[in-house]
Motif scaffolding. Structure first.
Motif, PDB file in Angstrom:
ATOM      1  N   SER A 679       0.937  -1.283  -0.153  1.00  0.00           N
ATOM      2  CA  SER A 679       0.038   0.082   0.015  1.00  0.00           C
ATOM      3  C   SER A 679       0.606   1.320   0.025  1.00  0.00           C
ATOM      4  O   SER A 679       0.648   2.273  -0.687  1.00  0.00           O
ATOM      5  CB  SER A 679      -0.848  -0.054   1.285  1.00  0.00           C
ATOM      6  N   PHE A 680       1.934   1.209   0.770  1.00  0.00           N
ATOM      7  CA  PHE A 680       2.897   2.269   0.914  1.00  0.00           C
ATOM      8  C   PHE A 680       3.341   2.865  -0.604  1.00  0.00           C
ATOM      9  O   PHE A 680       3.545   3.813  -0.990  1.00  0.00           O
ATOM     10  CB  PHE A 680       3.817   2.057   1.864  1.00  0.00           C
ATOM     11  N   LEU A 681       3.840   1.735  -1.362  1.00  0.00           N
ATOM     12  CA  LEU A 681       4.391   1.666  -2.768  1.00  0.00           C
ATOM     13  C   LEU A 681       3.514   2.233  -3.657  1.00  0.00           C
ATOM     14  O   LEU A 681       3.803   3.158  -4.350  1.00  0.00           O
ATOM     15  CB  LEU A 681       4.860   0.242  -3.219  1.00  0.00           C
ATOM     16  N   HIS A 682       2.411   1.883  -3.456  1.00  0.00           N
ATOM     17  CA  HIS A 682       1.156   2.464  -4.325  1.00  0.00           C
ATOM     18  C   HIS A 682       1.201   4.019  -4.096  1.00  0.00           C
ATOM     19  O   HIS A 682       1.103   4.614  -5.157  1.00  0.00           O
ATOM     20  CB  HIS A 682      -0.297   1.714  -4.001  1.00  0.00           C
ATOM     21  N   ARG A 683       1.260   4.501  -2.928  1.00  0.00           N
ATOM     22  CA  ARG A 683       1.112   5.894  -2.889  1.00  0.00           C
ATOM     23  C   ARG A 683       2.479   6.740  -3.070  1.00  0.00           C
ATOM     24  O   ARG A 683       2.444   7.591  -3.663  1.00  0.00           O
ATOM     25  CB  ARG A 683       0.796   6.187  -1.230  1.00  0.00           C
ATOM     26  N   MET A 684       3.680   5.910  -2.978  1.00  0.00           N
ATOM     27  CA  MET A 684       4.872   6.573  -3.130  1.00  0.00           C
ATOM     28  C   MET A 684       5.154   6.474  -4.722  1.00  0.00           C
ATOM     29  O   MET A 684       5.820   7.557  -5.223  1.00  0.00           O
ATOM     30  CB  MET A 684       5.974   5.739  -2.632  1.00  0.00           C
ATOM     31  N   ILE A 685       4.316   5.576  -5.486  1.00  0.00           N
ATOM     32  CA  ILE A 685       4.293   6.086  -6.945  1.00  0.00           C
ATOM     33  C   ILE A 685       3.719   7.093  -7.419  1.00  0.00           C
ATOM     34  O   ILE A 685       4.220   7.771  -8.453  1.00  0.00           O
ATOM     35  CB  ILE A 685       3.662   4.776  -7.524  1.00  0.00           C
ATOM     36  N   ILE A 686       2.581   7.531  -6.783  1.00  0.00           N
ATOM     37  CA  ILE A 686       2.146   8.813  -7.048  1.00  0.00           C
ATOM     38  C   ILE A 686       2.846  10.003  -6.595  1.00  0.00           C
ATOM     39  O   ILE A 686       2.986  11.129  -7.158  1.00  0.00           O
ATOM     40  CB  ILE A 686       0.620   8.822  -6.442  1.00  0.00           C
ATOM     41  N   CYS A 687       3.472   9.833  -5.260  1.00  0.00           N
ATOM     42  CA  CYS A 687       4.090  11.054  -4.467  1.00  0.00           C
ATOM     43  C   CYS A 687       5.643  11.191  -5.000  1.00  0.00           C
ATOM     44  O   CYS A 687       5.753  12.294  -5.405  1.00  0.00           O
ATOM     45  CB  CYS A 687       4.179  10.649  -3.126  1.00  0.00           C
ATOM     46  N   LEU A 688       6.175  10.093  -5.279  1.00  0.00           N
ATOM     47  CA  LEU A 688       7.819  10.248  -5.859  1.00  0.00           C
ATOM     48  C   LEU A 688       7.953  10.100  -7.258  1.00  0.00           C
ATOM     49  O   LEU A 688       8.922  10.469  -7.642  1.00  0.00           O
ATOM     50  CB  LEU A 688       8.377   9.389  -4.876  1.00  0.00           C
ATOM     51  N   GLU A 689       6.799   9.830  -7.629  1.00  0.00           N
ATOM     52  CA  GLU A 689       6.983   9.223  -9.163  1.00  0.00           C
ATOM     53  C   GLU A 689       8.244   8.298  -9.573  1.00  0.00           C
ATOM     54  O   GLU A 689       8.430   7.270  -8.944  1.00  0.00           O
ATOM     55  CB  GLU A 689       6.810  10.543 -10.202  1.00  0.00           C
ATOM     56  N   GLU A 690       9.260   8.895 -10.339  1.00  0.00           N
ATOM     57  CA  GLU A 690      10.132   8.075 -10.937  1.00  0.00           C
ATOM     58  C   GLU A 690      11.338   7.902  -9.924  1.00  0.00           C
ATOM     59  O   GLU A 690      12.074   6.871  -9.900  1.00  0.00           O
ATOM     60  CB  GLU A 690      10.699   8.776 -12.097  1.00  0.00           C
ATOM     61  N   GLU A 691      11.337   8.514  -8.742  1.00  0.00           N
ATOM     62  CA  GLU A 691      12.232   8.264  -7.664  1.00  0.00           C
ATOM     63  C   GLU A 691      11.998   6.936  -7.076  1.00  0.00           C
ATOM     64  O   GLU A 691      12.669   6.570  -6.034  1.00  0.00           O
ATOM     65  CB  GLU A 691      12.365   9.567  -6.788  1.00  0.00           C
ATOM     66  N   VAL A 692      11.059   6.486  -7.202  1.00  0.00           N
ATOM     67  CA  VAL A 692      10.407   5.340  -6.229  1.00  0.00           C
ATOM     68  C   VAL A 692      10.940   4.125  -7.234  1.00  0.00           C
ATOM     69  O   VAL A 692      10.936   3.012  -6.685  1.00  0.00           O
ATOM     70  CB  VAL A 692       8.960   4.964  -6.129  1.00  0.00           C
ATOM     71  N   LEU A 693      11.301   4.032  -8.428  1.00  0.00           N
ATOM     72  CA  LEU A 693      11.628   3.007  -9.458  1.00  0.00           C
ATOM     73  C   LEU A 693      12.807   1.937  -8.971  1.00  0.00           C
ATOM     74  O   LEU A 693      12.710   1.099  -8.931  1.00  0.00           O
ATOM     75  CB  LEU A 693      11.952   3.504 -10.744  1.00  0.00           C
ATOM     76  N   PRO A 694      13.840   3.013  -8.345  1.00  0.00           N
ATOM     77  CA  PRO A 694      15.054   2.029  -7.815  1.00  0.00           C
ATOM     78  C   PRO A 694      14.700   0.935  -6.664  1.00  0.00           C
ATOM     79  O   PRO A 694      15.295  -0.065  -6.266  1.00  0.00           O
ATOM     80  CB  PRO A 694      16.021   3.037  -7.390  1.00  0.00           C
ATOM     81  N   PHE A 695      13.647   1.347  -6.014  1.00  0.00           N
ATOM     82  CA  PHE A 695      13.129   0.420  -4.766  1.00  0.00           C
ATOM     83  C   PHE A 695      12.351  -0.760  -5.541  1.00  0.00           C
ATOM     84  O   PHE A 695      11.973  -1.730  -4.841  1.00  0.00           O
ATOM     85  CB  PHE A 695      12.383   1.396  -3.697  1.00  0.00           C
ATOM     86  N   ILE A 696      11.708  -0.700  -6.691  1.00  0.00           N
ATOM     87  CA  ILE A 696      10.571  -1.658  -7.059  1.00  0.00           C
ATOM     88  C   ILE A 696      11.412  -3.060  -7.378  1.00  0.00           C
ATOM     89  O   ILE A 696      10.677  -3.985  -6.896  1.00  0.00           O
ATOM     90  CB  ILE A 696      10.014  -1.180  -8.361  1.00  0.00           C
ATOM     91  N   PRO A 697      12.456  -3.285  -7.953  1.00  0.00           N
ATOM     92  CA  PRO A 697      12.948  -4.789  -8.221  1.00  0.00           C
ATOM     93  C   PRO A 697      13.101  -5.163  -6.970  1.00  0.00           C
ATOM     94  O   PRO A 697      12.692  -6.663  -6.854  1.00  0.00           O
ATOM     95  CB  PRO A 697      14.241  -4.391  -8.914  1.00  0.00           C
ATOM     96  N   ALA A 698      13.658  -4.960  -5.904  1.00  0.00           N
ATOM     97  CA  ALA A 698      13.897  -5.646  -4.706  1.00  0.00           C
ATOM     98  C   ALA A 698      12.812  -5.786  -3.999  1.00  0.00           C
ATOM     99  O   ALA A 698      12.399  -6.962  -3.343  1.00  0.00           O
ATOM    100  CB  ALA A 698      14.743  -4.579  -3.784  1.00  0.00           C
ATOM    101  N   ALA A 699      11.896  -4.887  -3.907  1.00  0.00           N
ATOM    102  CA  ALA A 699      10.513  -5.216  -3.455  1.00  0.00           C
ATOM    103  C   ALA A 699       9.526  -6.244  -4.016  1.00  0.00           C
ATOM    104  O   ALA A 699       9.162  -7.301  -3.346  1.00  0.00           O
ATOM    105  CB  ALA A 699       9.563  -3.965  -3.412  1.00  0.00           C
TER     106      ALA A 699
END
Length: 951
Positions: A679-699
């Motif tokens: 749920s936090f990642l869903h919101r960070m995709i909106i809030c941080l936009e492309e800055e969230v991408l480095p965290f997605i593979p590990a998650a």
């Protein structure tokens, strides 16, 4: 008969005897002629034991229901003779059989009737009537049989096959032609004969009349002698409830509006003197039936008025309206009755009457008086009673909540008829109550505020719902809101009043934009013992949510209060329980709203960036510290997308991500942690936009380990969100994760489950839908390379699952998605420059899927989603033609359609339609022609398809 086995029929028999009885029952059922001993036992009255008699009827029932067609003519005649001999015995018995035996006998009579009336026993009713005459025991069985026939032939709640439906229609048509007048005459004689001596038979007969009146000629019932008899029974205490029900069914019978008005006017005039006596009755069960009857009469009259008015029949419409108006005094008495069931039963008529008034060009003084009376009744009935349990709401409380919803509908309709009258009435009640709230009972205070709340939805914006216009000329709503927030009623010590106060404040939060000077007082009410620190957990929980909404709307007006608010709610944000042993004021779910409110205040405040960053870090550091403890981790923050970067909080949220993501490998509370981080990642995709991408593979790597169906089902929307938002930016990541995700899904779907495990089956169905939606997102995102680069073997495996989903799974939502995917894949890979080998796949698998899916028995054309699936079949075929051209037409005409035994004429017709430029032509063609392609579809299916094609 096996006397030892019959001993096991006794409820007190031991297991050995009961098992022997069951075995004997199965033996008699399956034998070609052993069941005849049961028929003999019933015909001759050999046994006195009730359980043995019931057993014999059960055996007979099985033969009729499942083996009737295989019986010889002699055996069929034996069944008829058995039933009539048993019935004859009842006429001579001093005492009737037990009710459960009579009911079973009636079922057997009804089943025999259904099987034989149209062919072998056309005189079924005449034979029974000539035998029973007016013998009360025989009449009882006759009436029970009629109700059993109604259940088998007429009852719309029972699902029937098309063949059974056609049979039942033919039975009713034949009965109307041959015996209904005789049956109606028998009913009249029964009602007249037994209303004093055997009221229970009279009630049974009234039930029969009510059941059959829906499909027989109404003139047989709606005549002077019948109606007068029914009306006379309205004054007999033992009969009046059933008489009410019977009259209700007569009133609801569809008929010409002029005739309906004459019936209802004449009917009402003859018992008008009774109508005004009944509301004073203490028998609430009867009054509930009576109010239902009056409601049916009123709604029928309104329907007649509507038809007459539309037809321009001024004279008859005026007479019908007069008949409607004549019922209003009774309507008002029932609407205001202290019993809510009685009141609720009349709401429908009241609602329709107000709809009539809304359509009139001008209201009379009497109609205006009626409107005001209805308003007062609604306001009174909205009020809680002393017995309402606010702390432990049960069934009675839930029923009152539903009843309040009905009253709200009336209030909304009143607002449409006369907004000025409603506004003035509410204002009068509200103002008077607020002047004396300190001494008024809680239910009066609550309903006064509730009425103000309800006005917001009932009144259109032009009446001040949005507090717009010249503030010098304040609206009535604005005056009431000013009174609400300044009179001190927020201190009233009752949970219902507290909740209604905060609900209304948030409902009219735009008021505070017009008059922001009231914000500090309302904020204090939210923050102190009136709201977030109220002694009721229910109030605290709801206020936490309302406070978040209030802050979201008015954050621009709160800059001066931000740090004060954050200080006051600091203890409410603590994740650790209090050290004093008491429970926390707010649950973890409630705290989410508090974090959200705090975040909105910080981000949207006017403080310098450095101060915002410090406040945000101060807010989130305790959360991150708590998250690192194994037992925590379910709280996170929701924040405003537009301003998160501007306020300098990006770094704080990156720190949060770095803190939260390692928790995905924690074995403790794994489900809660995964859900929270997702749920936090869903919101960070909106809030941080492309800055969230480095965290997605590990998650993603962590989330795909040891997955359950629910885990994957909830993970797929996250990947779909990333795909839809970032598209080609995430193409390399999607190519990398595509097959691991797909294989994880395949593994979960392949796990065995118990056949009767409905929960597991539903989880798999939902996961399958999510999987297909994921493939649809990939295929439709313009990233052809994601699937194309998975290797031929993997692509083939995936596409085969799409074919399987389109054809084999009885889930029209999934099937529709699969055909959308297939159409898209044909568009991407089906052309001359497409993927090597894919055209062969189209002809071998995709084209057959379009024709085989409707062949499945589960392809239900009465279902709207299935019809949409059929449309997507058409779109897929059209796409194949666009990509393959004449080659596809030749394949259909020369190879595929002949293999389906489709005639050359229809084959040519289909191919001609396929070549039309507008795909709608093909869709509509297939919707109609599918019934000819597949003869199992009925004319009813065709009509449904034609209906859906117009939508």
């Amino acid at each position: 008969m096996d006397e030892q086995a019959l001993l096991g029929l006794n409820p007190n028999a031991d297991a050995r005897y009961r098992q022997r009885a069951m075995a004997y029952f199965e033996q008699l059922k399956e034998s070609q002629d052993a069941w005849e001993v049961c028929a003999e036992a019933l015909a001759k009255g050999i046994y006195n034991d009730d359980h043995v008699k019931f057993f014999c009827f059960q055996v007979l029932e099985h033969q009729i229901k499942f083996r009737h067609a295989g019986l010889s003519a002699v055996q069929q005649q034996l069944i008829r003779e058995t039933l009539m001999k048993w019935l004859q015995c009842q006429l001579m018995n001093a005492q009737p059989e037990k009710p459960f035996i009579r009911n079973k006998a009636a079922q057997v009579f009804a089943l025999t009737f259904i099987m034989e009336y149209l062919t072998l026993w056309p005189k079924f009713f005449f034979d029974i009537l000539s035998l029973v005459g007016l013998n009360p025991h025989g009449v009882d069985v006759y009436l029970r049989t009629l109700m059993a026939i109604d259940a088998e032939v007429v009852d719309r709640d029972i699902l029937h096959t098309p063949e059974e439906t056609r049979r039942n229609t033919l039975i009713k048509d034949t009965m109307r032609e041959q015996c209904i007048p005789s049956l109606v005459e028998s009913w009249f004689q029964i009602l007249q004969t037994y209303q004093q001596s055997h009221p229970e038979l009279t009630c049974q007969c009234l039930e029969v009349v009510g059941a059959y009146v829906s499909w027989i000629d109404l003139n047989l019932i709606a005549n002077d002698r019948f109606v007068n008899l029914l009306l006379s029974q309205m004054s007999v205490e033992e009969l009046r409830e059933e008489a009410c029900d019977c009259l209700f069914e007569i009133v609801n019978k569809g008929m010409d509006p002029v005739d309906k008005t004459k019936l209802l006017v004449g009917c009402c005039c003859r018992f008008l003197f009774l109508l005004f006596l009944y509301p004073q009755e203490e028998d609430v069960d009867f009054l509930a039936k009576f109010s239902r009857l009056v409601n049916g009469m009123g709604q029928s009259l309104v329907l007649s008025w509507t038809k007459l008015a539309k037809a321009g029949n001024v004279k008859d419409a005026a007479e019908t309206l007069q008949a409607v108006e004549a019922k209003v005094p009774l309507l008002l008495q029932l609407l205001v009755h202290e019993d809510d069931d009685i009141s609720a039963n009349i709401v429908g008529f009241c609602y329709e009457y107000l709809h009539v008034l809304k359509q009139l060009p001008q209201l009379t003084d009497q109609q205006k008086t009626n409107i005001e009376a209805i308003m007062l009744a609604v306001m009174k009935k909205l009020t809680y009673d002393d017995e309402y349990n606010f702390e432990n709401e049960g069934e009675d409380e839930a029923m009152f909540v539903e009843y309040r919803k009905q009253l709200k509908m009336l209030l909304d309709r009143l607002a449409q008829v006369s907004p000025e009258l409603l506004l003035e009435a509410v204002r009068r009640v509200f103002t008077n109550t607020m002047q004396t709230w300190q001494t008024a009972p809680f239910m009066e205070v609550e309903v006064a505020i509730r009425l103000l709340y309800m006005l917001g939805e009932a009144l259109p914006a032009s009446h001040g719902a949005h507090f717009s216009g010249d503030t010098a000329k304040t609206s009535a709503l604005q005056d009431m809101m000013r009174t609400l927030v300044s009179c001190g009623v927020s201190s009233y010590q009752h949970t219902s009043v507290s909740l209604e106060f905060f609900e209304t404040v948030v409902r009219y939060d735009k008021f505070f934009i017009v008059e922001p000077q009231h914000i500090p007082n309302v904020l204090m009410a939210f923050l102190d013992q009136r709201g977030l620190r109220h002694n009721s957990p229910k109030v605290r929980s709801r206020v936490a949510y309302l406070f978040s909404r209030f802050i979201k709307t008015l954050h621009k007006h709160m800059n001066a209060f931000i740090e004060d608010i954050l200080t006051r709610i600091q203890d409410l944000l603590e994740l650790a329980p209090p050290e004093n042993g008491f429970l926390a004021l707010l649950t973890s779910d409630d705290q989410l709203f508090m974090f959200e409110a705090a975040g909105v205040l910080i981000v949207n405040g006017e403080s310098p960036v450095e101060r915002k960053q410090a406040l945000m870090r101060s807010l989130l550091t305790p959360l991150m510290d708590a998250f690192q403890r194994p037992s925590r981790g379910s709280s996170f923050m929701r924040i405003n997308k537009q301003t998160v970067k501007q306020c300098g909080c990006t770094e704080v949220y990156r720190d949060c991500l770095q803190t939260f993501l390692p928790a995905l490998s924690c074995p403790v509370q794994r489900g809660v942690l995964r859900s929270s981080v997702r749920s936090f990642l869903h919101r960070m995709i909106i809030c941080l936009e492309e800055e969230v991408l480095p965290f997605i593979p590990a998650a993603s790597e962590h989330m795909l380990k040891d997955c359950e169906a629910k885990d994957l089902q909830e993970f797929i929307p996250l990947i779909s969100q990333i795909t839809a938002k970032f598209k080609r930016q995430v193409s390399p990541f999607l190519q990398q994760i595509f097959m691991p995700l797909v294989l994880a899904i395949f593994e979960v779907l392949a796990r065995p489950a118990e056949d009767n495990d409905q929960a597991a089956a539903l989880e798999k169905q939902m996961l399958r839908r999510s999987y297909f939606s994921f493939i649809q997102t990939i295929a439709g995102s313009g990233m052809n390379e994601v699937m194309a680069n998975q290797g031929a073997e993997n692509i083939e495996r995936v596409v085969f699952t799409i074919i399987q989903g389109a054809v084999d799974f009885p889930d029209p939502i999934a099937q529709k998605t699969c055909f959308i995917i297939l159409s898209r894949l044909v568009e991407l890979w089906g052309g001359k420059d497409g993927m090597v080998g894919f055209p062969d796949f189209i002809y071998k698998h995709i084209v057959p899927a379009c024709f085989l899916a409707p062949l499945k028995p589960t392809f239900d054309l009465s279902d709207a989603q299935t019809v949409l699936t059929l449309s997507e079949c058409a779109v897929t075929l059209k796409m194949i033609h666009l990509k393959r051209g004449p080659e596809f037409i030749q394949f259909l005409q020369q190879e595929y359609l002949p293999s389906l035994q489709v005639s050359p004429e229809i084959s040519q017709e289909l191919c001609q339609v396929l070549q039309q430029p507008d795909v709608k032509v093909l869709k509509n063609y297939i919707k109609v022609r599918v019934c000819l392609f597949y003869p199992r579809y009925t004319v009813g299916s065709l009509l449904l398809l034609l209906h859906f094609s117009k939508l």
